[in-house]
Write a protein that holds these residues in place. Structure first.
Motif: not given
Lengths: 348, 161
Positions: A146, A150, A158, A162, A165, A169, B25, B27-28, B31, B66, B69-70, B72-74, B78-80
């Motif tokens: 991930l 990212w 990306l 995804m 992940a 999972v 951020n 995503f940070h 982490l 996880i 994060i998933f 957040v990514m979809v 939020l991304t970027g």
């Protein structure tokens, strides 16, 4: 009898004779770490070459032939090339995340070898939660994928991150449940304990009492290691190369190395849990050192994984999820129920 | 030695927990949450609770974060982008936090922690399993029921779209 643990124990005794206790502990910890790291590096070099030769022969090609006898030095040549390459970092990349992703990926792959029993007495540390520790520590692989996806700030990367992940999972659930059946029969989580419970001959191996568990484990583990037919996170035709598309040089080499180390890890776990680990198939073969049995069985399993890769086409993303949740998971539950019933009936 | 390790782990936990709520951020932040959970697992290991440590990593790092994060990514908004970490109601939030802190402080200081000497590392898995299936079977079943309700709820919400 060429058991390797004799050598390590002799070295340890010799060190204890000439050095204080604290220093011996430090040296043996660093030494075993170094030996495992060196072993894994050489193993990965060999596996990369072997994968190329196996794929070539399955497709009626020759594969690498120019560097050394049948191309055995090909991976070393590739490695030298990768080290020399410029280390490209995309200007829009999230730098710390981009930097740490390959490191975490490699460390997670390496950490599993703390509890892999290579032979009788040949294990770095026999934790009493052994197999659970491996499942826990290898979850950092998905974190690293991930982070790579990212951090690269690239839409293909990306998407690959995804997908990985979601895949890992999902497949982790049947994977963990499939191992439970073997653990219930061995009555221990310790890797050494599981191997010892299968001693005596091949009829004691857990594969004969856990056939469903083994099939579920092998499929789910193939998906966890992102191997074909489950290599959707890095499907070349759809995603260029998935999560590692922006990586070059040594960072790419670390991902690549980790992938082959993971392939050996899942083979080693399959051998330990279901095929008697270091035990010989029959007591009359006990003159062969235990580590040769372990390595031989594991490499056969690695070969089967390679065979999968060049036989089956990749399955689609939607099929992938349905397969994990609607087929493997019920099968894993069924296995646990059957195992529990068996334990109840035959133990009492 | 063990006290030193405790202070190092505590420092990592507190620093990473602070970063989770202060980094811009998201995503940070996620982490850093992983780092925090991992350090807590380290704390369990210093207390000889090896099973708990492995489960902590497996559940919190491997599944909970996880999935965060998933999510957040979809989520496209939020991304970027950098996020504000403070919302519009600092005073009610501060009040609630102070009350929570006082309650926790009372709970911790009122509990009589039994101090026992150093004991050898024992396999904890069998003891935990026996306890869950005998003495604590009712709480165990209730927790699994709550999880089942959450699963069904998620499916119903997802189907409505």
């Amino acid at each position: 009898m060429l058991e390797l643990n004799v050598i390590f124990e002799a070295v340890h005794r010799w060190l204890e004779g000439i050095l204080p206790q604290g220093l011996v502990t430090l040296i043996s910890a660093l030494g075993t770490g170094g030996i495992v790291l060196a072993f894994l590096s050489i193993l990965a070099l060999f596996l990369v070459w072997w994968e190329r030769k196996v794929s070539a022969h399955m497709q009626q090609r020759l594969g690498p032939m120019r560097t050394g006898w049948h191309g055995v030095l090909q991976t070393i040549a590739d490695g030298v090339k990768l080290v020399q390459k410029e280390d490209l970092i995309p200007s829009t990349a999230d730098r710390p995340v981009y930097f740490w992703a390959p490191v975490i990926c490699f460390v997670a792959a390496f950490m599993a070898y703390l509890v892999i029993p290579f032979g009788r007495g040949l294990i770095v540390q026999d934790l009493n939660i052994g197999i659970l520790y491996i499942i826990a520590i290898t979850t950092f692989t998905v974190v690293s994928l991930l982070m790579a996806g990212w951090g690269s700030n690239n839409k293909w990367a990306l998407l690959g991150g995804m997908r990985s992940a979601a895949q890992i999972v999902s497949y982790e659930v049947p994977l963990t449940l499939s191992i439970l059946g073997a653990v219930m029969l061995a009555e221990t989580l310790s890797m050494v304990g599981i191997v010892q419970s299968q001693a005596g001959g091949f009829w004691n191996w857990l594969i004969f009492r856990q056939p469903i568990g083994f099939i579920v484990y092998y499929i789910a583990a193939t998906a966890e290691a992102n191997r074909t037919p489950f290599d959707i996170p890095e499907a070349e035709q759809e995603l260029v190369a998935g999560f590692n598309v922006e990586y070059s040089g040594m960072k790419f080499a670390m991902f690549f190395l980790a992938e082959f180390v993971n392939m050996f890890t899942i083979s080693a776990i399959a051998v330990t849990l279901f095929f008697g680990g270091w035990n010989a198939p029959h007591p009359i073969f006990n003159f062969v050192p235990s580590w040769i049995w372990f390595m031989g069985k594991s490499l056969v399993s690695v070969f089967i994984l390679m065979w999968f890769r060049w036989t089956y086409p990749r399955i689609r993303v939607d099929q992938l999820m349905g397969f994990a949740w609607k087929f493997l998971l019920p099968l894993a539950f069924l296995n646990i129920i059957l195992t529990g019933l068996g334990v109840l009936i035959f133990r009492n | 030695m063990e006290t030193g390790i405790f202070y190092i782990l505590a420092a990592i936990i507190l620093t990473s927990a602070l970063m989770v709520v202060s980094l811009r951020n998201i995503f940070h932040s996620a982490l850093m949450l992983i780092l925090c959970f991992f350090a807590v697992a380290g704390l369990y290991i210093t207390l000889d609770a090896d099973f708990l440590a492995a489960v902590q990593v497996l559940i919190y790092v491997g599944a909970v974060t996880i999935l965060m994060i998933f999510a957040v990514m979809v989520t496209h908004q939020l991304t970027g982008t950098t996020m504000r970490q403070v919302n519009e109601q600092p005073i009610p939030a501060a009040l609630i936090i102070i009350v929570l802190f006082i309650l926790l402080a009372i709970a911790i200081t009122q509990t009589g922690f039994e101090v026992i000497g150093k004991f050898p590392l024992m396999p904890t898995v069998a003891a935990i399993g026996t306890a869950l299936m005998t003495v604590y079977v009712l709480p165990f079943e209730i927790v699994s029921l709550v999880l089942l309700v959450a699963l069904i709820g998620a499916i119903i919400i997802a189907r409505r779209d």
